[in-house]
Design an enzyme around this catalytic site. Structure first.
Site, PDB file in Angstrom:
ATOM      1  N   ARG A   1      17.398  18.874 -43.164  1.00 20.98           N
ATOM      2  CA  ARG A   1      18.744  19.486 -43.250  1.00 20.98           C
ATOM      3  C   ARG A   1      18.995  20.145 -44.602  1.00 20.98           C
ATOM      4  O   ARG A   1      20.138  20.351 -45.013  1.00 20.98           O
ATOM      5  CB  ARG A   1      19.846  18.468 -42.958  1.00 20.98           C
ATOM      6  CG  ARG A   1      19.772  17.891 -41.554  1.00 20.98           C
ATOM      7  CD  ARG A   1      21.098  17.296 -41.152  1.00 20.98           C
ATOM      8  NE  ARG A   1      21.023  16.784 -39.807  1.00 20.98           N
ATOM      9  CZ  ARG A   1      20.642  15.553 -39.501  1.00 20.98           C
ATOM     10  NH1 ARG A   1      20.303  14.713 -40.470  1.00 20.98           N
ATOM     11  NH2 ARG A   1      20.605  15.164 -38.260  1.00 20.98           N
TER      12      ARG A   1
ATOM     13  N   GLU B   1      28.537  38.342 -47.683  1.00 21.04           N
ATOM     14  CA  GLU B   1      28.591  39.739 -47.222  1.00 21.04           C
ATOM     15  C   GLU B   1      29.790  40.031 -46.327  1.00 21.04           C
ATOM     16  O   GLU B   1      29.658  40.550 -45.235  1.00 21.04           O
ATOM     17  CB  GLU B   1      27.275  40.142 -46.518  1.00 21.04           C
ATOM     18  CG  GLU B   1      27.094  41.649 -46.483  1.00 21.04           C
ATOM     19  CD  GLU B   1      25.700  42.105 -46.087  1.00 21.04           C
ATOM     20  OE1 GLU B   1      24.754  41.797 -46.821  1.00 21.04           O
ATOM     21  OE2 GLU B   1      25.575  42.755 -45.043  1.00 21.04           O
TER      22      GLU B   1
END
Ligand SMILES: NC(=O)c1ccc[n+]([C@@H]2O[C@H](COP(=O)([O-])OP(=O)(O)OC[C@H]3O[C@@H](n4cnc5c(N)ncnc54)[C@H](O)[C@@H]3O)[C@@H](O)[C@H]2O)c1
Length: 350
Positions: free
Chosen positions: A115, A230
């Protein structure tokens, strides 16, 4: 020892770009790490050897074949399997040594192993030093799509070592030069753009190049700090890339050999033509064409704009949908304009 540039997200330092003269200079930054695993590009094995000799906590190393074909989930699984077999725990630090292919692959593998374990980059190409190894975008190609699977996780460090470029082939160096110039078209403090054009066309010292590389790294770090995922400003970094992706797509179809940086160079010229045609800029295509040619970069797409428009439409999957075109008003100032591919094509044909 050189400069340090922080990437700050939500007020916290998420990663750091560190300028180094020699590879061994990275050692103090990772000397306390108990479990370091080096993932390296076979073509940069001499750099990996120097890293392994300098960093005390290295517990294993994994060589990869850095090609776009091998930039795949299979290679990510190979890396994660090697980490598991070597007994890497959640304290592990993955150290990627290579160009953008290697840093994209190793960063992704680290980010999903148990993870997520931390990773750091030792970019060994100019392109990775100014762009790919900074900002946390990682990933692999999937089916016919480039960088389709991946995550955004910041590297703990990106070590920009001047020494690492010593064996980089000229064509790969020039590929990175296109991204260097792109960065300074986006932000051009202290006329870094002009200095980079002069360095590339007339030559200069290694120290001057390292200064330019770190200036470009600082621009990218700043943009990423302001927009890590972004949502807006980071799109500016895609200057020339909408056209470049279409050129790369067509090159794959034709089995032509065009590097990413070459495509970005030609793509920026088309973006400048579009900027001029929209009246956003004046004479920019002419200026960039002269500068890029002097720097040794290609300026003319081998494919007509009609062919590129088809590829862009396919990429968008729906004809008529809007594309975020990054346009330059002048060197140092870019804006984003949404246009359909058909509108862009009409303007480019004028
Ligand atoms: N994550 C991002 O934000 C981001 C941004 C831009 C590009 N990218 C990705 O980066 C990749 C391109 O990166 P690249 O241009 O660094 O390519 P690369 O990793 O393919 O390296 C280019 C070539 O140089 C060789 N090489 C690397 N370092 C060397 C050295 N020091 N000496 C000799 N040979 C060396 C490599 O083996 C390879 O053949 C693409 O896959 C692209 O999608 C990612």
């Amino acid at each position: 020892m050189g400069k340090e540039i922080d990437i700050t997200i939500d007020g916290k330092v998420a990663g750091r770009v560190v300028g180094c003269d020699r590879i061994a200079d990275i050692a103090p930054f990772v000397a306390q790490e108990p479990e370091v695993f080096v993932v390296y590009d076979e073509n940069a094995s001499w750099i990996a050897s120097e890293v392994i000799a300098a960093v005390p906590g290295v517990r294993g190393s994994i060589a990869i074949d850095a090609t776009e074909e091998e930039k795949s989930m299979e290679t990510v699984l190979l890396i994660t399997r090697s980490l598991l077999e070597a007994g890497a725990s959640r304290k592990a630090l993955v150290l990627a040594v290579g160009g953008g292919i290697t840093t994209d692959l190793a960063g992704f593998a680290a980010s999903i192993y148990k993870r997520g374990v931390r990773y750091a980059n030792v970019p060994t190409t100019l392109l990775a030093q100014v762009d790919a190894a900074i900002g946390g975008k990682t990933g692999v190609n999937f089916d016919d799509y480039k960088n389709m699977l991946g995550v955004i996780v910041q590297p703990l460090y990106t070590f920009v070592c001047a020494d690492a470029l010593r064996t980089l082939p000229r064509r790969d160096f020039l590929s990175g030069a296109a991204e260097l110039l792109k960065t300074f078209i986006i932000e051009n403090e202290e006329d870094h753009y002009g200095r980079a054009v002069r360095w590339l066309s007339s030559g200069g010292s290694d120290a001057e190049l390292q200064e330019l590389v770190l200036a470009a790294a600082a621009v990218k770090a700043g943009v990423v700090s302001r927009d890590p995922f972004e949502a807006g400003e980071r799109r500016k970094l895609n200057l020339g890339h909408t056209f470049a992706h279409a050129i790369e797509h067509e090159a794959r179809q034709q089995e032509d050999d065009i590097t990413h940086g070459e495509a970005v160079s030609m793509g920026m010229i088309l973006a400048a033509r579009l900027s001029d045609a929209l009246g956003v800029s004046k004479g920019l295509e002419r200026q960039l064409t002269a500068d890029f040619a002097a720097a040794g970069l290609p300026t003319q797409s081998p494919y007509p704009v009609e062919t590129l428009a088809e590829a862009m439409d396919k990429d968008k999957k729906a004809e008529g949908s809007l594309v975020h075109f990054v346009l330059a008003e002048c060197i140092g100032s870019v804006i984003i304009r949404d246009l359909t591919v058909a509108e862009a094509l009409k303007l480019l044909r004028i």
